[in-house]
Each structure stands twice: as structure tokens, then as C-alpha cells.
Scaffold this motif. Sequence first.
Motif, PDB file in Angstrom:
ATOM      1  N   LEU A 115       0.851  -1.187   0.000  1.00 21.79           N
ATOM      2  CA  LEU A 115       0.000   0.000   0.000  1.00 21.79           C
ATOM      3  C   LEU A 115       0.888   1.239   0.000  1.00 21.79           C
ATOM      4  O   LEU A 115       1.761   1.370   0.856  1.00 21.79           O
ATOM      5  N   THR A 116       0.717   2.113  -0.979  1.00 28.81           N
ATOM      6  CA  THR A 116       1.519   3.328  -1.014  1.00 28.81           C
ATOM      7  C   THR A 116       1.061   4.286   0.074  1.00 28.81           C
ATOM      8  O   THR A 116      -0.088   4.226   0.541  1.00 28.81           O
ATOM      9  N   GLU A 118       0.477   7.406  -0.362  1.00 30.66           N
ATOM     10  CA  GLU A 118      -0.591   8.224  -0.943  1.00 30.66           C
ATOM     11  C   GLU A 118      -1.945   7.557  -0.769  1.00 30.66           C
ATOM     12  O   GLU A 118      -2.925   8.190  -0.344  1.00 30.66           O
ATOM     13  N   THR A 119      -2.020   6.270  -1.090  1.00 34.21           N
ATOM     14  CA  THR A 119      -3.282   5.549  -0.952  1.00 34.21           C
ATOM     15  C   THR A 119      -3.701   5.465   0.508  1.00 34.21           C
ATOM     16  O   THR A 119      -4.881   5.668   0.845  1.00 34.21           O
ATOM     17  N   VAL A 123      -7.188   7.215   1.923  1.00 39.25           N
ATOM     18  CA  VAL A 123      -8.307   6.375   2.352  1.00 39.25           C
ATOM     19  C   VAL A 123      -8.554   6.439   3.850  1.00 39.25           C
ATOM     20  O   VAL A 123      -9.627   6.054   4.320  1.00 39.25           O
ATOM     21  N   ALA A 285      -8.380  -1.444   2.162  1.00 40.41           N
ATOM     22  CA  ALA A 285      -7.721  -0.793   1.025  1.00 40.41           C
ATOM     23  C   ALA A 285      -6.682  -1.714   0.402  1.00 40.41           C
ATOM     24  O   ALA A 285      -6.569  -1.826  -0.819  1.00 40.41           O
ATOM     25  N   VAL A 291     -10.722   1.897  -3.009  1.00 42.01           N
ATOM     26  CA  VAL A 291      -9.726   2.394  -3.971  1.00 42.01           C
ATOM     27  C   VAL A 291      -9.922   3.903  -4.133  1.00 42.01           C
ATOM     28  O   VAL A 291     -10.773   4.349  -4.918  1.00 42.01           O
ATOM     29  N   PRO A 292      -9.174   4.706  -3.383  1.00 47.99           N
ATOM     30  CA  PRO A 292      -9.368   6.147  -3.481  1.00 47.99           C
ATOM     31  C   PRO A 292      -8.909   6.690  -4.835  1.00 47.99           C
ATOM     32  O   PRO A 292      -7.968   6.163  -5.438  1.00 47.99           O
TER      33      PRO A 292
END
Length: 324
Positions: A115-116, A118-119, A123, A285, A291-292
Motif C-alpha cells: 500500500l503506497t 498516498e493511498t 483512504v 484498502a 480504492v481512493p
Amino acid sequence: MRAAVVTAFGDADVIEIQHLPTPTPGPGEVLVDVQLTDLIFVETAIRAGLHGGFFDVTPPYVPGSSFGGVVRTVGDGVSADWIGKTVTGRTASFGAHAEQVVAPAESLLEVPDGLTLETAVAVSGDGYTALMLEELATDLTGKHVLITAAAGGMGILLVQLAHRASAHVIAAARGQAKLDLVKAHHADVVIDYGQPGWEKLVLEATNGAGADITFEGAGGTLGATAFTVAADHSWFSAHGAPSGGFAAYDEADAERRGITVKGIRDLRVDTATTTVTAAQVLARAAQGDLVPVIDRLYPLDQLAEAHRAMTARELVGKALIRIR
């Protein structure tokens, strides 16, 4: 350290970048070198001086709550194992739009593999509320679910959750670009609520019955109109206010029609009792349930511009603020 400061209630011009002392973590707290922060619509309303009855804040203050970064130091009672970890977290109140922030250690989550950052940041706030609404609403399976402000950061997540639950998803937003976005995220029916009479299309999509479940994120007159097409004995969440206030509804009418309404005060109470956890949000997520959509990434010194874009409804999805 550099930080964004809301110097007075007003338009986005009241936001200034200032140099402030680096905070020191107290017992049970950590100091984080912030890399990214979230921006949600309610922060623009607070900056403008609205919602004083819900959020106790007085300028000058550093805005922002959700953040992602690397733990620099820890206070008493906090394991030194946190130092150097990449985490997401929330401040106790505000203060996230700064190069360093102090936050409760109990709010931290290490960003999981795959998971990055940013994500994870995108989220963490919207995803928590979306999962809470999913939990509070009656079973979505097979229901007519109306989602307003469907192309916003949380609206997109609600569209995804309703689709995964095999609901009949009716997504309302403004403009073709936003309609295309929610359609790409598996909305069954898309409606432009910038067009007059849009509520009639909701009735058409539900064979005249109205929505069984409404996730109302637009507020104002749009939210009030959405309430008119809520089915009798349905469930209605009035959680958004980007149109100038939370959706107005007649409590006597809701009682007569057997509609369960969750207003913003109800949801704030439910936040303390929900079984949803921040860890669950990141886990959902990581497995692809949430999924933003990140539209824009602004540097800290353009936070005012990000506020303007949000209030002008220019964003398709979310905006994040890059601190460093």
C-alpha cells in the motif's frame, strides 16, 4: 518548521505559511515528520467560520487532521520501536498541515506492504467514515442505494462498497467528468443533479419506490431534494454539507414515513461506538475494497489553492497535500 496557519475565519486568503517551533511529544505521543496530509471539504467550511457548533476551534490554528509520514521521536510511555516507521495517523484535533506534528501514539498505523503512502492517507479519513456508514446502514444487498456527491473522495468509496454488496447503485454528481468517473467505478445509474428535476430520474431508477438507502453527501437544497425521494421505511444519512449546510428534512415527516435518519450529530455519536477501526480501513484498502481516486497533489504552500479548488467543485476525487 513550516506550517499552514489559518490566521482568521474567512476565505482561502486567510491561510498563511509560517515558521513555527517544532512541537515536543508528551506522554503517550509521537512526533512525526509529515510527508502527506489529507484535505476534506469540512476543513474548508471550518476555515470559513462555519460549523462552530460541531468543531471547537479558534484562529490562529494549523488545520488538517489526517497525515502520513515517518516517526521521528516518541514521548514517555511509547515504544521506541515506532521511530523510523512509515505511518498514518490523526492528530488529537488539528495541526496536520505542518512539517512536523504531534499525535497520540494510539492513532498510528504502520503502512502495510503493498500500500503506497498516498493511498493510505487518501483512504484513512474517508474510508473510516465510509465503512462506518456501511456498518450503520441496513444490509445493502439488492437495495436501491442513492449516493450524492458521488464523485467526491468519500462518495467514490461508497459507490465501490455498494457495488461490492450487489446493491443497485444510483450515483448523483455534477458534470460529465464526474458522471464518467462514478460510472467507471460501477455505478448502475448516473444522474447529473445540476439539471432541474433530477429527483424524477431517481424515481425512474427505482420503479417509483424511491431509494432504500441514501448516503447524502451534498447537503443544502440537493440534500433536501434527495430526502424527498427516499422510500418509506428507508435509511438516510445526512453526512455532507458542501452545498452550504447539512440536508434539511422534516423530522415529523421522517417519523410518519418510517425513515431512519442519521444527522451529523448522530454520526458523531456513532463514531464512538462503531466497530470499524483504522486498521480495518487500511486492510480493506490493501485488499482492493477501497480504492481512493486522487485527483491532485498540492504542495504545502498551495494549500489555499487546494481549498479554492475544493469549494469551487473542481476536484474529481480527492486532493492531498504534499508537505515534503
